[in-house]
Design a protein around this motif. Structure first.
Motif, PDB file in Angstrom:
ATOM      1  N   GLY A  84      -0.927   4.911  16.181  1.00 25.72           N
ATOM      2  CA  GLY A  84       0.367   4.680  16.826  1.00 25.72           C
ATOM      3  C   GLY A  84       1.508   4.598  15.837  1.00 25.72           C
ATOM      4  O   GLY A  84       2.670   4.528  16.243  1.00 25.72           O
ATOM      5  N   SER A  85       1.199   4.581  14.515  1.00 26.09           N
ATOM      6  CA  SER A  85       2.283   4.584  13.527  1.00 26.09           C
ATOM      7  C   SER A  85       2.077   5.782  12.594  1.00 26.09           C
ATOM      8  O   SER A  85       1.155   6.576  12.793  1.00 26.09           O
ATOM      9  CB  SER A  85       2.310   3.270  12.750  1.00 26.09           C
ATOM     10  N   THR A  86       2.936   5.918  11.593  1.00 26.52           N
ATOM     11  CA  THR A  86       2.778   7.014  10.628  1.00 26.52           C
ATOM     12  C   THR A  86       2.996   6.461   9.234  1.00 26.52           C
ATOM     13  O   THR A  86       3.626   5.416   9.073  1.00 26.52           O
ATOM     14  CB  THR A  86       3.824   8.132  10.866  1.00 26.52           C
ATOM     15  N   SER A  87       2.458   7.140   8.248  1.00 26.25           N
ATOM     16  CA  SER A  87       2.732   6.785   6.856  1.00 26.25           C
ATOM     17  C   SER A  87       3.465   7.953   6.218  1.00 26.25           C
ATOM     18  O   SER A  87       3.024   9.095   6.325  1.00 26.25           O
ATOM     19  CB  SER A  87       1.414   6.527   6.105  1.00 26.25           C
ATOM     20  N   THR A  88       4.606   7.640   5.601  1.00 26.20           N
ATOM     21  CA  THR A  88       5.386   8.715   4.967  1.00 26.20           C
ATOM     22  C   THR A  88       5.082   8.813   3.478  1.00 26.20           C
ATOM     23  O   THR A  88       5.598   9.671   2.790  1.00 26.20           O
ATOM     24  CB  THR A  88       6.893   8.464   5.163  1.00 26.20           C
ATOM     25  N   ARG A  89       4.215   7.903   2.973  1.00 22.39           N
ATOM     26  CA  ARG A  89       3.893   7.920   1.544  1.00 22.39           C
ATOM     27  C   ARG A  89       2.936   9.071   1.260  1.00 22.39           C
ATOM     28  O   ARG A  89       1.802   9.091   1.735  1.00 22.39           O
ATOM     29  CB  ARG A  89       3.201   6.602   1.138  1.00 22.39           C
ATOM     30  N   THR A  90       3.381  10.048   0.513  1.00 22.54           N
ATOM     31  CA  THR A  90       2.520  11.178   0.161  1.00 22.54           C
ATOM     32  C   THR A  90       1.428  10.719  -0.795  1.00 22.54           C
ATOM     33  O   THR A  90       1.699   9.968  -1.742  1.00 22.54           O
ATOM     34  CB  THR A  90       3.354  12.298  -0.491  1.00 22.54           C
TER      35      THR A  90
ATOM     36  N   GLU B  92      -4.869   8.653  -5.537  1.00 24.27           N
ATOM     37  CA  GLU B  92      -4.411   7.668  -4.548  1.00 24.27           C
ATOM     38  C   GLU B  92      -5.162   7.821  -3.212  1.00 24.27           C
ATOM     39  O   GLU B  92      -5.735   8.867  -2.918  1.00 24.27           O
ATOM     40  CB  GLU B  92      -2.906   7.840  -4.302  1.00 24.27           C
ATOM     41  N   ALA B  93      -5.104   6.714  -2.425  1.00 19.89           N
ATOM     42  CA  ALA B  93      -5.692   6.719  -1.079  1.00 19.89           C
ATOM     43  C   ALA B  93      -4.882   5.785  -0.193  1.00 19.89           C
ATOM     44  O   ALA B  93      -4.210   4.893  -0.687  1.00 19.89           O
ATOM     45  CB  ALA B  93      -7.153   6.253  -1.126  1.00 19.89           C
ATOM     46  N   THR B  94      -4.959   6.016   1.128  1.00 18.11           N
ATOM     47  CA  THR B  94      -4.284   5.138   2.102  1.00 18.11           C
ATOM     48  C   THR B  94      -5.327   4.652   3.106  1.00 18.11           C
ATOM     49  O   THR B  94      -6.121   5.444   3.637  1.00 18.11           O
ATOM     50  CB  THR B  94      -3.141   5.897   2.815  1.00 18.11           C
ATOM     51  N   ARG B  95      -5.327   3.323   3.319  1.00 17.73           N
ATOM     52  CA  ARG B  95      -6.203   2.757   4.345  1.00 17.73           C
ATOM     53  C   ARG B  95      -5.777   3.340   5.689  1.00 17.73           C
ATOM     54  O   ARG B  95      -4.584   3.362   6.016  1.00 17.73           O
ATOM     55  CB  ARG B  95      -6.029   1.225   4.331  1.00 17.73           C
ATOM     56  N   ILE B  96      -6.750   3.831   6.483  1.00 18.54           N
ATOM     57  CA  ILE B  96      -6.398   4.502   7.744  1.00 18.54           C
ATOM     58  C   ILE B  96      -7.343   4.058   8.851  1.00 18.54           C
ATOM     59  O   ILE B  96      -8.524   3.794   8.601  1.00 18.54           O
ATOM     60  CB  ILE B  96      -6.422   6.050   7.564  1.00 18.54           C
ATOM     61  N   MET B  97      -6.822   3.927  10.072  1.00 13.38           N
ATOM     62  CA  MET B  97      -7.626   3.541  11.229  1.00 13.38           C
ATOM     63  C   MET B  97      -7.831   4.760  12.146  1.00 13.38           C
ATOM     64  O   MET B  97      -7.034   5.693  12.136  1.00 13.38           O
ATOM     65  CB  MET B  97      -6.948   2.428  12.035  1.00 13.38           C
TER      66      MET B  97
END
Ligand code: AMP
Ligand code: MG
Length: 416
Positions: free
Chosen positions: A77-83, A88-93
């Motif tokens: 329901g949200s977005t991440s704009t951090r490329t 690097e990695a982004t925690r994601i659901m």
């Protein structure tokens, strides 16, 4: 006397499908789509994760493990704009959009997180696209979501909803009037006078109509009077899309339904004598400008039920625009003899159908026959079709109309 096939052909030749209109999708279950519905949105609408885990660049991983810096968290329901840059990695659901730069996801169960350094160690090599659900995987813009003529099932309604549709062009659910006839009928709650009985057919037929996916309309009961029967049937035909009546179609002195249907119906209106037991007498005609089919079903409850199944239900489903309108009919092994006498009729025998360990359908038991014995057949899940002759011996194969398929599969064998 005509055959079941002749009676069905006569009825179906005068029953037309209702006109289509816009139907809200929450009321469309079982309706038939009147046009193709074309997708205007891709599904999924964006690349997203199929796991709770970490979005990353597949090239950063290796079979010896890789430590990546956690730069962001993205929830459904949200977005991440951090490329995501190398390392690097982004925690994601699950369901969250893949952040820019990411091309794969590793599930949380396969990594170790170190909160103090804000890093994640990915233990294994991850290939590009892992745990990513791509835009348009299921539906591309321009795909046909539902074809004209298809039944709107639960899942098809879900597919329409996935596009944000709130209505669909479909053949509406027919409104089926149910009318009882007979001086002897007494409503629930009223005392039974000598010779009087309860009205069994009206509640049963309303339930059968609802179970067939249509809307029953309770038209009450009329007395055995010519004028009242005529008035009741003609007003029913003015307000409903089809009408079912019971009683008044045999040889009694006050059997006015067959008379009324003959008077009100078009040229095809007639009393039918069908080579079927139970359910021999019946009247049928199409009434009024809208050619509303009126089925004069016989009065004995088991006859009513069988006539509905064999003659009315298929025609009502055709009125609803269905092309497949018969119950599933399967071959079954008779575990018990289904003997009968030769009388020129097809016998419709309520039976208990089960699925045997041999993978075949078996008739475990035949119910007591008698057009007035409704309780005796009430829990049967199928009707065996026994052609004229001596009947079936144990071990013979018989054709069976399945009334409740779920119940067939769960039914235990007769003797344990
Ligand atoms: P009829 O054809 O009207 O003479 O009805 C045949 C038999 O069915 C008679 O025994 C009626 O009492 C019975 N019957 C007719 N209508 C109903 C009904 N709605 N509920 C229960 N039994 C009925
Ligand atoms: Mg009667």
């Amino acid at each position: 006397v005509i055959s079941i096939e002749e009676a069905r052909a006569h009825i179906s030749s005068c029953v037309a499908a209702l006109e289509a209109r816009r139907v809200p999708i929450e009321q469309a279950l079982g309706c038939v789509a009147a046009t193709d519905v074309i997708a205007t949105e891709a599904i999924p609408g964006f690349d997203n994760s199929s796991m709770d885990g970490f979005a990353l660049r597949a090239d950063d991983t290796s079979e010896h493990g890789a430590q990546l810096r956690i730069i962001d968290v993205v929830l459904a329901g949200s977005t991440s704009t951090r490329t995501i840059e190398p390392g690097e990695a982004t925690r994601i659901m699950t369901g969250a959009p893949l952040p820019p730069g990411a091309d794969a996801v590793e599930m949380v169960e396969e990594v170790s997180v170190d909160p103090t350094t804000a890093t994640v160690t990915v233990r294994r090599r991850v290939t590009r696209g892992t745990f990513v659900r791509h835009r348009g995987d299921d539906v591309a813009v321009g795909d046909v979501l539902v074809r004209r003529g298809e039944v709107l099932t639960d899942a098809r309604i879900g597919v329409l909803a996935s596009q944000g549709l709130v209505e669909v062009e479909a053949i509406p659910r027919p409104r089926v009037g149910v009318l009882s006839t007979g001086d002897e009928l007494t409503d629930a709650g009223d005392p039974l006078a000598p010779g009087a009985i309860r009205d069994v057919n009206r509640p049963m037929l309303m339930a059968l109509v609802r179970d067939a996916g249509m809307d029953p309309v309770d038209l009450g009961a009329v007395r055995d009077r010519h004028d009242e029967t005529l008035a009741a049937i003609s007003s029913a035909a003015a307000t409903c899309d089809a009408v079912l009546t019971t009683g008044g179609v045999s040889m009694g002195d006050v059997d006015f339904v067959k008379v009324a249907i003959g008077e009100l119906g078009g040229p095809e209106a007639r009393s039918l004598q069908i080579a079927m037991r139970p359910g021999k007498p019946m009247a049928f005609g199409c009434v009024g400008e809208r050619r509303v089919p009126v089925f004069g079903l016989p009065g004995n409850p088991v006859s009513t039920k069988v006539s509905f199944e064999v003659l009315a239900r298929p025609a009502l489903l055709a009125r609803a625009g269905r092309t497949v309108s018969d119950r599933l009919t399967v071959p079954a092994i008779a575990d018990v003899p289904l003997s009968r006498e030769r009388d020129g009729k097809t016998h419709m025998v309520h039976v208990d159908l089960g699925l045997g360990p041999d993978g075949r359908f078996h008739i475990r038991e035949a119910r007591r026959e008698g057009s007035h014995l409704l309780h005796a057949v009430a829990s049967a899940n199928a009707i065996a079709v026994i052609p004229d002759g001596e009947g079936a011996r144990a071990g013979d194969e018989v054709r069976v109309m399945v009334l409740r398929p779920d119940d067939v599969v769960t039914r235990a064998p007769r003797d344990g």
